[in-house]
Design a protein around this motif. Structure first.
Motif, mmCIF file in Angstrom:
data_model
loop_
_atom_site.group_PDB
_atom_site.id
_atom_site.type_symbol
_atom_site.label_atom_id
_atom_site.label_comp_id
_atom_site.label_asym_id
_atom_site.label_seq_id
_atom_site.Cartn_x
_atom_site.Cartn_y
_atom_site.Cartn_z
ATOM 1 N N ARG A 1 -8.458 -3.361 -13.151
ATOM 2 C CA ARG A 1 -7.261 -4.127 -13.220
ATOM 3 C C ARG A 1 -6.813 -4.120 -11.791
ATOM 4 N NH1 ARG A 1 -5.924 -2.811 -18.656
ATOM 5 N NH2 ARG A 1 -7.585 -2.279 -20.386
ATOM 6 N N ILE A 2 -7.255 -5.071 -11.908
ATOM 7 C CA ILE A 2 -6.196 -5.594 -10.499
ATOM 8 C C ILE A 2 -4.795 -6.234 -10.455
ATOM 9 C CG2 ILE A 2 -5.940 -6.687 -7.450
ATOM 10 C CD1 ILE A 2 -8.787 -6.784 -7.471
ATOM 11 N N SER A 3 -3.623 -5.445 -10.165
ATOM 12 C CA SER A 3 -1.832 -6.315 -10.498
ATOM 13 C C SER A 3 -1.677 -7.308 -8.871
ATOM 14 C CB SER A 3 -1.458 -4.966 -10.899
ATOM 15 O OG SER A 3 -1.156 -4.297 -10.563
ATOM 16 N N GLY A 4 -2.421 -6.605 -8.242
ATOM 17 C CA GLY A 4 -1.405 -7.617 -7.146
ATOM 18 C C GLY A 4 -2.828 -7.597 -5.425
ATOM 19 N N VAL A 5 -2.166 -8.108 -4.914
ATOM 20 C CA VAL A 5 -2.336 -8.624 -3.179
ATOM 21 C C VAL A 5 -1.398 -8.297 -2.144
ATOM 22 C CG1 VAL A 5 -4.796 -9.380 -4.239
ATOM 23 C CG2 VAL A 5 -2.799 -10.714 -3.739
ATOM 24 N N GLU A 6 -1.390 -7.664 -1.436
ATOM 25 C CA GLU A 6 -0.797 -7.673 -0.348
ATOM 26 C C GLU A 6 -1.433 -8.038 1.426
ATOM 27 O OE1 GLU A 6 2.109 -5.280 -0.186
ATOM 28 O OE2 GLU A 6 1.500 -3.616 -0.506
ATOM 29 N N GLY A 7 -1.318 -8.556 2.431
ATOM 30 C CA GLY A 7 -1.506 -8.680 3.531
ATOM 31 C C GLY A 7 -0.791 -9.137 4.968
ATOM 32 N N ILE A 8 -1.322 -8.329 5.342
ATOM 33 C CA ILE A 8 -1.806 -9.231 6.529
ATOM 34 C C ILE A 8 -2.568 -10.168 7.319
ATOM 35 C CG2 ILE A 8 -0.504 -8.846 9.242
ATOM 36 C CD1 ILE A 8 -0.090 -6.008 8.654
ATOM 37 N N MET A 9 -2.384 -11.535 7.144
ATOM 38 C CA MET A 9 -3.331 -11.844 6.925
ATOM 39 C C MET A 9 -3.808 -13.158 8.600
ATOM 40 S SD MET A 9 -3.441 -13.362 3.039
ATOM 41 C CE MET A 9 -2.177 -12.292 2.265
ATOM 42 N N ASN A 10 -2.347 -13.257 9.366
ATOM 43 C CA ASN A 10 -2.491 -14.001 10.591
ATOM 44 C C ASN A 10 -2.493 -13.344 11.705
ATOM 45 O OD1 ASN A 10 -0.724 -15.881 12.410
ATOM 46 N ND2 ASN A 10 -1.764 -17.125 10.885
#
Length: 358
Positions: free
Chosen positions: A173-182
Motif C-alpha cells: 500500500r503506497i500512501s505517498g510519494v516525494e522526490g527531487i524531480m528537477n
C-alpha cells in the motif's frame, strides 16, 4: 521473430537517440528481447516528414545535424510534417511521441497521442503535458481501442519510477510519494551551498546545458508540478489537475540560507510530494524543504533525481537516477516498447498454456 514498425513524432534529441539505439544495438536487442524494431515514418516540425513502408535508412539521418538537411529531397520525404497523416494513415504498430511539453493544454502532443490511439496504435511518450493533463482519459481511450499507452519517461527520464511502483512494489500500500524531480534546481541548490549567488548559479546551469534560456519552469517548480500530478494520478489513483498542486520555487533561497541549514544538520531541496489523507483526498505540493541529512533525498546531489515511495510494509523505498538526458530518455521509450511487447505476449502465452493443459 516479432517486429514492431515505429513512427517517430519529433526527431530532436530523444527520438534521434532512440533511432541511434536501433542502429547500433538493434540486432543485440532483438536477440535479448525477442522482437525487432524498424522505423517506417518520421514527422518533425523542422525537417518535415519521411515515410518508407520498407523501413527508413536511419544512418544518413543520424549523420546530419538535427533538422538539416530536411526530408524533402529524400524518397518518401516531404517538407510538410504531415503529422496527422503520418500518425493516423501510415501503417505502423507503435507511435513514439517526443515533442515539446506544453503545460497549458498539452497540445500538440495531446492530439498526437489521441490520433494514434484512435487509429489502434500503441503509444509511448516522454511528454509530460498529455499525461499530466489528460492521463486518465487517454488510458480509457487506449483500453477502448485495445492498445497500450506508456509514459515512463514523463517523470524521471529513463529512471523507472512509474514501472517500479506498478510492478516491483505490487502488493504494497503506497500512501505517498516525494522526490527531487528537477535536476536543474537541484544543481543550483548545490551551488548555493558552495556559496555561489543564485543568478550566477543559474548561468552556470545554463552553460552546462542543465537549464534552458528561460529557466522559469525549473526554478519556480512548474516542471515538478506536472510530475507530481502524474505520480499522484498514476501511483496513488488520484484525479488531480495541475491547479491542485501548490507550487513554490527556489528563487528566494540564498547561500546564507544554505549555511544556516547546514549548521542545523539540514539541506535545502526542492521537493515534490503527494500524500493520501485519511479521508482519501491527496495533499500535493512543490516547495523547498530543509531535510535532515539522514533523509533519503538529502544526499541526492547535482543534476540527479530521486523519488521515495512511502509503503506500509517496507517503509520508504527510494529510486534514484538521471532525470534528464536524451539517451536516458530514449531508454524510457525503449522500456515502454518492452512493456507493450510483454503485454502483447501475455494473451499468446495464456492460449498456449490452455492448449497444453486443456
Amino acid at each position: 521473430m516479432t517486429r514492431y514498425d515505429l513512427a517517430l513524432i519529433g526527431f530532436g534529441g530523444v527520438n534521434r537517440a532512440l533511432a541511434q539505439l536501433i542502429v547500433e544495438r538493434g540486432d543485440e536487442l532483438a536477440t535479448e528481447l525477442g522482437f525487432a524494431l524498424r522505423v517506417v515514418a518520421i514527422s518533425d516540425l523542422r525537417a518535415g516528414s519521411l515515410v518508407r513502408g520498407d523501413g527508413i535508412d536511419l544512418a544518413p539521418l543520424l549523420a546530419a545535424k538535427p533538422g538539416e538537411p530536411g526530408f524533402a529531397g529524400l524518397p518518401g520525404g516531404s517538407a510538410d510534417p504531415r503529422t496527422e497523416q503520418v500518425i493516423s494513415g501510415v501503417p505502423c504498430d507503435i507511435v513514439a511521441e517526443a515533442t515539446f511539453t506544453n503545460p497549458a493544454d498539452g497540445e500538440p502532443a495531446l492530439s498526437h497521442v489521441r490520433w494514434a490511439l484512435e487509429a489502434g496504435k500503441h503509444v509511448c511518450t516522454t511528454n509530460k503535458g498529455p499525461v499530466a493533463l489528460h492521463g486518465r482519459a487517454l488510458r480509457r481511450l487506449a483500453a477502448e481501442h485495445g492498445v497500450g499507452f506508456e509514459c515512463e519517461g514523463s517523470v524521471l527520464s529513463g529512471t523507472p519510477v512509474l514501472r517500479t511502483a506498478r510492478r516491483l512494489l505490487a502488493g504494497l500500500r503506497i500512501s505517498g510519494v516525494e522526490g527531487i524531480m528537477n535536476g536543474t534546481s537541484n544543481y543550483i541548490l548545490g551551488r548555493l551551498e558552495d556559496g555561489v549567488d543564485f543568478p550566477e548559479a543559474v548561468k552556470e546551469a545554463q552553460a552546462l546545458g542543465y537549464a534552458e534560456a528561460d529557466p522559469t519552469a525549473d526554478v519556480e517548480g512548474f516542471d515538478v508540478q506536472l510530475k507530481v500530478v502524474i505520480l499522484a494520478n498514476e501511483v496513488l489513483g488520484a484525479g488531480l489537475r495541475r491547479d491542485d498542486v501548490s507550487v513554490r520555487g527556489i528563487a528566494r533561497l540564498t547561500p546564507a540560507d544554505m549555511r544556516d541549514a547546514a549548521a542545523r544538520g539540514l539541506r535545502w531541496k526542492l521537493v515534490g510530494s503527494a500524500a493520501l489523507r485519511e479521508d482519501g483526498t491527496v495533499d500535493a505540493r512543490v516547495a523547498p524543504v530543509a531535510l535532515p541529512v539522514e533523509h533519503p533525498l538529502a544526499c541526492v546531489s547535482g543534476p540527479a533525481n530521486a523519488v521515495s515511495f512511502h509503503t506500509d510494509l517496507l517503509g520508504a523505498v527510494t529510486v534514484s537516477g538521471p532525470g534528464a538526458g536524451r539517451v536516458e530518455t530514449a531508454y524510457a521509450l525503449l522500456s515502454d516498447i518492452i512493456a507493450i511487447h510483454q503485454r502483447q505476449a501475455v494473451p499468446a502465452r495464456a492460449v498456449l498454456e490452455e492448449s497444453l493443459h486443456g
